[in-house]
Design a protein around this motif. Structure first.
Motif, mmCIF file in Angstrom:
data_model
loop_
_atom_site.group_PDB
_atom_site.id
_atom_site.type_symbol
_atom_site.label_atom_id
_atom_site.label_comp_id
_atom_site.label_asym_id
_atom_site.label_seq_id
_atom_site.Cartn_x
_atom_site.Cartn_y
_atom_site.Cartn_z
ATOM 1 N N LEU A 181 -1.991 9.123 -1.558
ATOM 2 C CA LEU A 181 -2.762 8.943 -2.781
ATOM 3 C C LEU A 181 -1.896 9.105 -4.018
ATOM 4 O O LEU A 181 -0.857 9.762 -3.974
ATOM 5 N N ARG A 182 -2.345 8.511 -5.102
ATOM 6 C CA ARG A 182 -1.707 8.681 -6.408
ATOM 7 C C ARG A 182 -2.781 9.145 -7.385
ATOM 8 O O ARG A 182 -3.231 8.413 -8.252
ATOM 9 N N THR A 205 -3.573 1.820 -3.436
ATOM 10 C CA THR A 205 -3.531 3.155 -2.844
ATOM 11 C C THR A 205 -4.594 3.252 -1.741
ATOM 12 O O THR A 205 -5.513 2.418 -1.674
ATOM 13 N N GLU A 216 5.008 0.842 -8.899
ATOM 14 C CA GLU A 216 6.120 1.667 -8.451
ATOM 15 C C GLU A 216 7.277 0.776 -8.021
ATOM 16 O O GLU A 216 7.101 -0.428 -7.782
ATOM 17 N N VAL A 232 -1.257 1.303 -8.565
ATOM 18 C CA VAL A 232 -0.143 1.873 -9.331
ATOM 19 C C VAL A 232 1.012 0.877 -9.308
ATOM 20 O O VAL A 232 1.073 -0.006 -8.453
ATOM 21 N N VAL A 257 0.845 -1.190 0.000
ATOM 22 C CA VAL A 257 0.000 0.000 0.000
ATOM 23 C C VAL A 257 0.881 1.241 0.000
ATOM 24 O O VAL A 257 1.839 1.338 0.777
ATOM 25 N N THR A 258 0.559 2.184 -0.874
ATOM 26 C CA THR A 258 1.330 3.424 -0.931
ATOM 27 C C THR A 258 1.062 4.263 0.320
ATOM 28 O O THR A 258 0.015 4.144 0.962
#
Length: 329
Positions: free
Chosen positions: A184-185, A206, A193, A191, A180-181
């Motif tokens: 937010l993206r 996210t 990455e 996403v 989990v990032t």
């Protein structure tokens, strides 16, 4: 074209396809035309969109009257009002989830839009299973009714209980099982990455996706109350499903107008509790009075009276200033 006349859950297939086509058209119009670009939905836009959905939901009762009868129409309207009102409690939880993840208002509609797709499928499955069970075992209606009375009493006793997502087990499970990032993206749910340890491109979820999952689960929890509530009003799967979906479609639109004034409805939970107790008790009252069923017109009138009293009392009690938001379990 004879296939369109085949019965599915007691109604011709064309009636189900017509309703689903209407829902799909509304969703395409909503996302593809009204909200094709991310933007913050204001109160005026929210009220206009909600009014459109409410008008469509009420207008659909004309179709019910045309294809069925006046009693079915009264049942549909009662179910629509009950579902929309019970779903109001969901707004408190949605607001809590968005606040916890710090989701900007311009991305909230995207979460709610995709969430409604899950609602359409999950509620359809629950209603189909419920209809099958009730048809085979009519006594299950008494179990539903007793459950609603118990739930209503429980809500009265814990109406002021506050909730937090800090120790949410589902959220902890998702974070253990997924990358989990940290933030937010944009409006993306996923996403790709570079992993901070391995440096490899990795698929990350996210916080927007986590918010979507929690909102879907919250709706499923609320459906445990709302679906049995409608089955005590009518056992017709078509009325149960259409009233459910129309109520939720409009409520998601209304969220953006109500989110800013949730404190004005802080006492509405008491009215919802009484409403659940009333709905659950109807089947027992009908048996005691020797009625085949509780009169639909009375049910609709009493429902409006309970809700009107609850809304009026809540607005009167909060007229002098905000009250701390009461969230739902």
């Amino acid at each position: 074209m004879d296939i369109l006349l085949l019965l599915f859950l007691g109604k011709p297939l064309w009636m189900w396809l017509l309703f689903l086509a209407l829902v799909v058209a509304l969703l395409v119009f909503d996302l593809g035309v009204l909200h094709k670009d991310d933007h913050e939905i204001g109160v005026a836009e929210s009220l206009k969109l909600s009014a459109m959905y409410i008008a469509l939901g009420l207008s659909f009762s004309g179709f019910i009257f045309w294809q069925m009868d006046g009693e079915a129409t009264a049942q549909y309207l009662t179910a629509f009002v009950v579902e929309k009102t019970l779903a109001l409690d969901n707004i408190f939880v949605i607001a809590l989830i968005f606040s916890f993840f710090a989701i900007p208002r311009q991305y909230q509609h995207r979460v709610l839009f995709w969430g409604i797709l899950g609602v359409i499928i999950l509620r359809g499955l629950m209603i189909a299973m419920g209809a099958t069970i009730v048809e085979q075992y009519h006594w299950v209606l008494y179990v539903f009714a007793a459950f609603l009375v118990f739930t209503g009493i429980k809500m009265l006793l814990v109406s002021d209980k506050e909730h937090s997502l800090d120790d949410n087990r589902l959220l902890a499970f998702l974070k253990r099982r997924m990358h989990v990032t940290e933030g937010l993206r944009g409006h993306a749910f996923f996403v790709r990455e570079a992993h901070p340890v391995t440096g490899r491109l990795t698929r990350f979820a996210t916080p927007l996706f986590l918010a979507l999952v929690l909102i879907e689960i919250a709706d499923l929890v609320f459906a445990v109350d709302s679906v049995p509530a409608v089955f005590t009003i009518t056992t017709d799967p078509y009325i149960v499903y259409t009233s459910n979906i129309f109520a939720i479609l409009g409520l998601r639109a209304l969220y953006f107008a109500l989110a800013a004034i949730l404190h004005r409805f802080a006492y509405l939970k008491y009215a919802l509790s009484i409403l659940l107790i009333f709905i659950g008790s109807k089947i027992f009252v009908a048996d005691l009075m020797g009625w085949e069923k509780f009169p639909p017109a009375w049910s609709l009138g009493i429902t409006f009276a309970i809700l009107g009293a609850g809304i009026g009392f809540s607005l009167w009690k909060t007229r002098s200033g905000p009250r701390q938001m009461v969230s739902a379990e």
